[in-house]
Design a protein around this motif. Structure first.
Motif, PDB file in Angstrom:
ATOM      1  N   UNK A 272       0.872  -1.225   0.049  1.00 51.77           N
ATOM      2  CA  UNK A 272      -0.089   0.037   0.097  1.00 51.77           C
ATOM      3  C   UNK A 272       0.731   1.306   0.152  1.00 51.77           C
ATOM      4  N   UNK A 273       2.219   1.104   0.068  1.00 50.83           N
ATOM      5  CA  UNK A 273       3.145   2.365   0.260  1.00 50.83           C
ATOM      6  C   UNK A 273       2.843   3.244  -0.836  1.00 50.83           C
ATOM      7  N   UNK A 274       2.835   2.710  -2.255  1.00 54.29           N
ATOM      8  CA  UNK A 274       2.550   3.940  -3.449  1.00 54.29           C
ATOM      9  C   UNK A 274       1.307   4.615  -3.242  1.00 54.29           C
ATOM     10  N   UNK A 275       0.292   3.731  -2.626  1.00 52.66           N
ATOM     11  CA  UNK A 275      -1.066   4.497  -2.620  1.00 52.66           C
ATOM     12  C   UNK A 275      -1.429   5.268  -1.165  1.00 52.66           C
ATOM     13  N   UNK A 276      -0.584   5.121  -0.426  1.00 51.14           N
ATOM     14  CA  UNK A 276      -0.580   5.704   1.229  1.00 51.14           C
ATOM     15  C   UNK A 276      -0.815   7.222   1.128  1.00 51.14           C
ATOM     16  N   UNK A 277      -1.769   7.678   1.583  1.00 45.19           N
ATOM     17  CA  UNK A 277      -2.199   9.139   1.880  1.00 45.19           C
ATOM     18  C   UNK A 277      -2.815   9.365   2.857  1.00 45.19           C
ATOM     19  N   UNK A 334       4.300  12.095   3.343  1.00 40.38           N
ATOM     20  CA  UNK A 334       5.541  11.782   3.282  1.00 40.38           C
ATOM     21  C   UNK A 334       5.570  10.092   2.877  1.00 40.38           C
ATOM     22  N   UNK A 335       6.422   9.772   2.697  1.00 38.26           N
ATOM     23  CA  UNK A 335       6.586   7.960   2.435  1.00 38.26           C
ATOM     24  C   UNK A 335       6.559   7.483   3.804  1.00 38.26           C
ATOM     25  N   UNK A 336       6.136   6.576   4.283  1.00 41.37           N
ATOM     26  CA  UNK A 336       6.096   5.847   5.521  1.00 41.37           C
ATOM     27  C   UNK A 336       5.568   4.380   5.332  1.00 41.37           C
ATOM     28  N   UNK A 337       6.181   3.700   6.393  1.00 42.57           N
ATOM     29  CA  UNK A 337       5.523   2.230   6.342  1.00 42.57           C
ATOM     30  C   UNK A 337       5.396   1.699   7.835  1.00 42.57           C
ATOM     31  N   UNK A 338       6.404   1.332   8.434  1.00 43.47           N
ATOM     32  CA  UNK A 338       6.392   0.643   9.768  1.00 43.47           C
ATOM     33  C   UNK A 338       6.111   1.777  10.822  1.00 43.47           C
ATOM     34  N   UNK A 339       6.442   2.945  11.061  1.00 48.18           N
ATOM     35  CA  UNK A 339       6.192   3.845  12.067  1.00 48.18           C
ATOM     36  C   UNK A 339       7.146   3.340  13.330  1.00 48.18           C
TER      37      UNK A 339
END
Length: 388
Positions: A272-277, A334-339
């Protein structure tokens, strides 16, 4: 040395089988050579990677790598779960699904060839039935995967298979159609190799153009689960797939009265990273209320200005708040994933200013020395200018 040619170099394959190789250390050399590329389905490829100098990979099945890519002059970090098994330690592989409009997956599919060099950090992550702190070993497992979420579970299944572990494992995979079943041939072979301990149950929503589907059809539901694994309540369950798939499985198991302490899922969805907003409006409204309460409770906390140079945006961030959280609440994407300071996706260059960073391994010391920071686990200690 070669008896006929005493000046010949040692055979790299012989070196890899010598049993005396060091562990791969991305801090010393993060370059990985693409040794092979395999087409798993029409839109999924596996990239087999190995270090330039012979060494071995140590990791838990289910962990991930973070690739450090330069695409169009921009540095992009993206996480991919390791699909290979640590029982075969001389190479490591990632399996990538092409995402329409996805900058990284399309770059890998279209530009990476055998011999290409990728840079990576890791392995990292704690989603593994082999990891410390999990209730393993369990005599009975149920793996539930959807789409490209099959990769961490495949790494675990391959490890059990290679070790000939006497575990009762049912592997359920949900796909759109037969042609979209990733690793189908290998999973069917594993089931033939271990008929008493391994069952593979693919579920398809539709036929493929050249292959009608005569197996289990539809989407995973409680009826299908009871048919496939009537003893599922006795099993340790590991789940990975798109966020909606994992949410549906979670709700299904809760409704069925499953002991959720035996349910394990990947905690963040790389796909989902590319679509995350961020949900900007709602978060800003909530954040303003939260910030007012925080300021009332801690009036001595300093507020700093964070400038995002490329986006030409400036926000305020309290010294007790992570930069990424403040940015999201202000509507800065900003790009993010795991936090959690693990994956490296939010890695950013600090043009000026300082932070207090408590990371979990997603950044190397030389990157910190060069002024990089993980925004998800960095609190400002001064005004900042960020190259984002």
């Amino acid at each position: 040395m070669d008896a006929l040619n005493p000046m010949a170099s040692p055979d790299p394959a012989a070196l890899r089988l010598s049993g005396a190789l060091p562990d791969w250390n991305p801090e010393a050399d993060d370059a990985l050579i693409v040794r092979a590329i395999r087409e798993e389905t029409p839109d999924v490829k596996t990239f087999v990677l190995a270090p330039k100098d012979p060494c071995v990979f140590r990791y838990q099945p289910g962990q991930f790598l973070t690739l450090d890519l330069n695409i169009g002059g921009e540095s992009i970090n993206r996480c991919y779960t390791i699909a290979s098994a640590p029982t075969r330690p001389h190479t490591i592989s990632i399996t990538v699904k092409r995402v329409p409009g996805g900058p990284v997956s399309n770059f890998l599919h279209d530009n990476i060839r055998v011999g290409s060099v990728l840079h990576a950090v890791g392995p990292m992550g704690d989603f593994s039935c082999f990891a410390q702190g999990t209730p393993s070993p369990s005599p009975k497992y149920l793996f539930l995967s959807g789409g490209s979420g099959i990769t961490p579970l495949m790494s675990m299944a391959r490890s059990f298979h290679d070790l000939a572990e006497p575990r009762d494992l049912i592997f359920v995979h949900a796909a759109r159609s037969p042609v979209d079943i990733v690793f189908r041939n290998e999973l069917e072979l594993m089931a033939r190799n271990q008929p008493d301990s391994f069952r593979f149950a693919p579920i398809c929503e539709a036929d493929s153009p050249r292959e009608p589907w005569h197996g289990l059809r539809g989407r995973l539901n409680l009826g299908l689960l009871n048919h496939i694994a009537p003893d599922y309540k006795e099993r340790e369950i590991f789940v990975c797939g798109p966020a909606p798939f994992m949410a549906a499985v979670r709700e299904m198991l809760k409704t069925a009265g499953f002991d959720m302490s035996r349910h394990h899922e990947e905690s963040f969805d790389f796909a989902e990273l590319a679509k995350a907003e961020p949900e900007v409006a709602a978060e800003v409204e909530i954040a303003e209320g939260v910030q007012a309460v925080q300021e009332a409770l801690a009036p001595g906390v300093t507020t700093y200005t964070i400038e995002f140079a490329k986006q030409k945006r400036s926000i305020e961030c309290r010294s007790d708040m992570f930069v990424l959280d403040a940015a999201r609440r202000a509507g800065v994407r900003l790009p993010s994933s795991c936090a959690k300071g693990l994956c490296g996706t939010c890695k950013s260059k600090l043009i000026s200013g300082t932070v207090d960073m408590k990371h979990g391994g997603g950044i190397r010391q030389r990157e910190i020395d060069a002024g990089m920071a993980l925004l998800c686990c960095s609190k400002p200690t001064s005004d900042l200018v960020v190259d984002r």
